[in-house]
Enzyme design. Structure first.
Site, PDB file in Angstrom:
ATOM      1  N   ASP A 193     -20.219 -12.333  -6.752  1.00 41.06           N
ATOM      2  CA  ASP A 193     -19.276 -12.371  -7.510  1.00 41.06           C
ATOM      3  C   ASP A 193     -18.538 -12.532  -9.249  1.00 41.06           C
ATOM      4  O   ASP A 193     -18.293 -13.405  -9.554  1.00 41.06           O
ATOM      5  CB  ASP A 193     -17.785 -12.808  -6.471  1.00 41.06           C
ATOM      6  N   ASP A 219     -15.083  -6.918 -11.215  1.00 41.47           N
ATOM      7  CA  ASP A 219     -15.125  -7.419 -10.941  1.00 41.47           C
ATOM      8  C   ASP A 219     -15.783  -6.954  -9.433  1.00 41.47           C
ATOM      9  O   ASP A 219     -15.898  -5.886  -8.866  1.00 41.47           O
ATOM     10  CB  ASP A 219     -13.770  -7.501  -9.964  1.00 41.47           C
TER      11      ASP A 219
END
Length: 344
Positions: free
Chosen positions: A226, A17
């Site tokens: 992201d 992430d």
């Protein structure tokens, strides 16, 4: 991504992430956790595991997300954009990463989170998250000079065979080069966790739609990239223009998303001829494939994988699949190269 924690190394499958910093896994005893298929990490079974004290510099790096337990050890509490959360102990342990030369790399005293209370939109095949953001406790920051600020990943599409893990590289192996590579500057902004890029416009076929604020010069670093967010999120008004342009170029009957999350949907059985979407970042035109711009929600339904949001604009992971995406935090740039990630 696959990593191992502790001594002896205990394998965990975690979500890579780039929108968060902490590397955490669910731990025994799990007071209130989501269901995972793999066994839980047991800190008592690792000879190198140690809780971090409240007075340590590692604890202070968590800022407001840290608190002090009754036994003077450091606790963390972290919440994500989709309201998922993890709470537990801040600890240090040995992290083992697989390597290209097949000899695993061991990193001692890596700061991790041992989660005892975790809930939200977590996949039962995963045990936690590897935070690759720009903050002090992220794996990228902890690896430091050894990787020269470089990492890259290639996300395998959801439509691929189920057990294919996406590849991630650190250091010299992470340099993205060759035919078809485009690069855009990384913009330094607060919070330092996020990787900010500048999106100038989006083309739908030959129709170009300009991102708000581009002419007034207020748009630098207007979107974060992201890997942990699925959809691409854009300002509501800008998204409406984008959706209208896409819909006007598709000759098929619109359908409703029963969940009400996505607003431009069609029957999956229709022979959809969708326009090509191109993301025009500063200095880098990234041409999306159909599987980047549309997502199949069920056997019957396929939807446009973008949505409006007046919070943060986010370039999500569906848009990044089948691209080799390279981050260079020293040269301050992100590079994109079309790739068949399942073959890498």
């Amino acid at each position: 991504m696959n990593v191992s924690l502790g001594t002896p190394p205990f394998p965990i499958m975690a979500i890579a992430d780039t929108g968060s910093d902490l590397l955490w896994t669910q731990c025994k005893p799990c007071e209130d956790c989501y269901t995972q298929e793999d066994p839980l990490f047991d800190p008592k079974a690792s000879s190198t595991y140690k809780d971090v004290s409240c007075s340590s510099s590692q604890c202070s790096e968590f800022g407001t997300r840290a608190s002090c337990s009754t036994d003077k050890t450091c606790s963390y509490s972290i919440a994500y954009g989709d309201r998922s959360h993890s709470k537990g102990n801040v600890a240090a342990d040995t992290l083992t990463l697989g390597s290209t030369n097949s000899r695993p790399v061991q990193l001692k005293n890596v700061i991790i989170g041992c989660g005892h209370n975790d809930a939200g939109n977590f996949n039962k095949k995963t045990s936690g998250i590897v935070g690759l953001g720009g903050g002090a406790v992220s794996l990228v920051s902890q690896l430091g000079d050894s990787i020269d600020g470089k990492f890259s990943y290639c996300l395998v599409p959801f439509t691929s065979e189920k057990d294919l893990a996406s590849k991630i590289n650190f250091g010299t192996n992470a340099i993205v080069w060759g035919k078809g590579v485009v690069s855009t500057p990384l913009i330094k902004k607060s919070p330092e966790t996020f990787y900010y890029l500048t999106l100038e416009s989006i083309s739908v076929g030959s129709k170009k739609i300009q991102f708000p604020g581009i002419n007034s010069g207020t748009s630098e670093g207007n979107i974060i990239i992201d890997s942990g967010t699925t959809l691409t999120m854009l300002p509501t008004e800008f998204y409406s223009q984008l959706e209208e342009a896409v819909a006007s170029q598709i000759e098929a009957e619109r359908q409703e998303d029963p969940q009400g999350v996505l607003s431009l949907c069609y029957s999956a059985t229709a022979d959809l001829k969708a326009p090509v979407i191109t993301m025009h970042f500063d200095g880098a035109d990234v041409k999306l494939d159909f599987s980047n711009s549309f997502v199949q929600l069920s056997e019957e339904l396929v939807c446009f994988a973008f949505r409006g949001s007046d919070d943060l604009s986010i370039y999500g992971n569906l848009s990044q699949m089948n691209f080799l995406v390279g981050y260079d935090t020293v040269s301050q740039k992100v590079s994109f190269k079309p790739a068949d990630c399942a073959k890498m």
